[in-house]
Design an enzyme around this catalytic site. Structure first.
Site: not given
Length: 403
Positions: A263, A359, A233
């Site tokens: 992503e 992820e 982030h």
């Protein structure tokens, strides 16, 4: 002169807007909440979080230091909004809305009490209601008891309706569009912010095309390069891209409070052998994780299997967070369906209607061969027999060495 200003009032200005979902969708959600209320002996719920108010009413507030609420009783569902928003909360909600004024302190709680009544058992979100607001609730509602309804609402939100899945599917396609725009923009000499703006603009245009009656806000891109890729982030900076840089593409479209994500790891121009080895190992972890997502497996079981996979390759020490999470009414500002995160301490069993990401991320520190943060992220809808991957943008070195 008599002061005629009201503590709260109904300001039904204009016509009701087209909401993200049909009325029967919101009615079904409220029926589920009321069933939880009845089981707990709750006479009125005072929901205060952005995600729950949006989930049960369709209205997504902007607090700006003011309290907002949704009061749900056995018969009523009423948004409590601040006067600064005028008629917008009513236009953008399913059900009724009351506006409170700031002519005197705590008019918000006077409006809440008007709907919820006093002396009953009140359902609250204990993970959101502050201590100061809880004290005011006690003063104005004088409840016979208080029940934390947040766990029940989270459990309800974790299983998506067909209408929600359709919206999330569209969001995944919007994220893909942002990814392709970013890929086409990347080249050495540009700044992170230059590339990020291209992805954001592409997604906002795509959302406006697909959802002409929506509100548009909060779509964003985090695009990182070099050492800035070490965190999932990390914000965008003005760092200039250089040949051979590792890149992290993070597209986050927001559609009516629903967040989706794409992503990907990329490299500028070429990837060295050490980096390629780490990248391919993370891709292999990602693919193994995708194969694990199915009904009947627990979040913890997935995490432990992936831990073993990485440990066998001497890479587990480079993992920095969980392997995935739920999707729905959540964003970087609000919402978290913590009961559906792919971590060792979460024993939730996947079931049809749940939507989760896969992820995996590996972060190698500066100075190490292959330094940087590697992450691939797909969104999967759990079905009766398996899971559908709704992310289309390709991952891996074959497509993402660019510019």
């Amino acid at each position: 002169m008599t002061d005629t200003r009201q503590d709260f009032y109904r300001f039904h200005n204009g016509e009701k807007a087209v909401l993200p979902f049909a009325s029967d969708e919101y009615d079904a959600r409220l029926a589920g909440l009321r069933a939880s209320m009845q089981a707990a002996g709750v006479t009125a719920c005072v929901l205060t979080s952005m995600h729950n108010i949006a989930y049960y009413s369709g209205f997504l507030y902007c607090a700006f230091g003011r309290p907002y609420g949704l009061v749900v009783t056995a018969t009523d569902s009423v948004v409590i909004g601040a006067g600064i928003d005028a008629g917008q909360p009513w236009r953008r909600c399913h059900g009724d809305a009351i506006t409170y004024s700031d002519w005197q302190r705590n008019n918000y709680w006077r409006a809440v009490a008007h709907v919820a009544g006093t002396g009953g058992r009140v359902g609250i979100e204990a993970d959101h209601l502050t201590l100061a607001q809880r004290a005011l609730l006690d003063d104005f509602l004088k409840p016979s008891g208080v029940t934390d309804i947040a766990p029940a609402t989270m459990a309800q939100r974790m299983v998506k309706s067909l209408a929600e899945i359709d919206l999330i599917r569209a969001g995944a396609a919007v994220a893909d569009a942002g990814g392709y725009a970013i890929r086409d923009t990347i080249r050495a000499g540009l700044r992170e912010i230059d590339v990020a703006m291209a992805g954001r603009d592409a997604m906002e245009l795509e959302i406006a095309t697909r959802f002409p009656y929506a509100e548009y806000r909060d779509t964003w891109v985090w695009f990182q390069s070099g050492p800035n890729t070490d965190g999932a982030h990390n914000p965008v900076t003005g760092r200039v891209l250089r040949h051979g840089d590792i890149l992290s593409l993070n597209c986050f479209p927001m559609i009516s409070g629903y967040y989706t994500a794409l992503e990907r790891t990329l490299f500028v121009g070429e990837v060295d052998d050490a980096s390629r080895a780490v990248w391919e190992a993370n891709v292999a972890t990602h693919e193994y994780g995708l194969s694990l997502i199915r009904p009947g497996i627990s979040c913890a079981e997935i995490a432990l299997k992936l831990n073993d996979f990485l440990a066998a390759r001497d890479l587990l020490q480079y993992r920095t967070f969980g392997y995935g999470h739920s999707f729905g009414v959540l964003s970087q500002y609000y919402g978290r369906e913590a009961g559906l995160e792919l971590r060792e301490d979460i024993d939730t069993v996947l079931a049809p209607g749940m939507v989760v990401s896969m992820e995996p991320m590996l972060t190698l520190p500066e100075g190490a061969p292959g330094a940087g943060g590697y992450r691939e992220h797909d969104i999967l809808v759990v079905g009766a027999d398996g899971a559908e991957n709704i992310t289309a943008y390709p991952y891996g070195p074959g497509f993402n060495v660019v510019g």
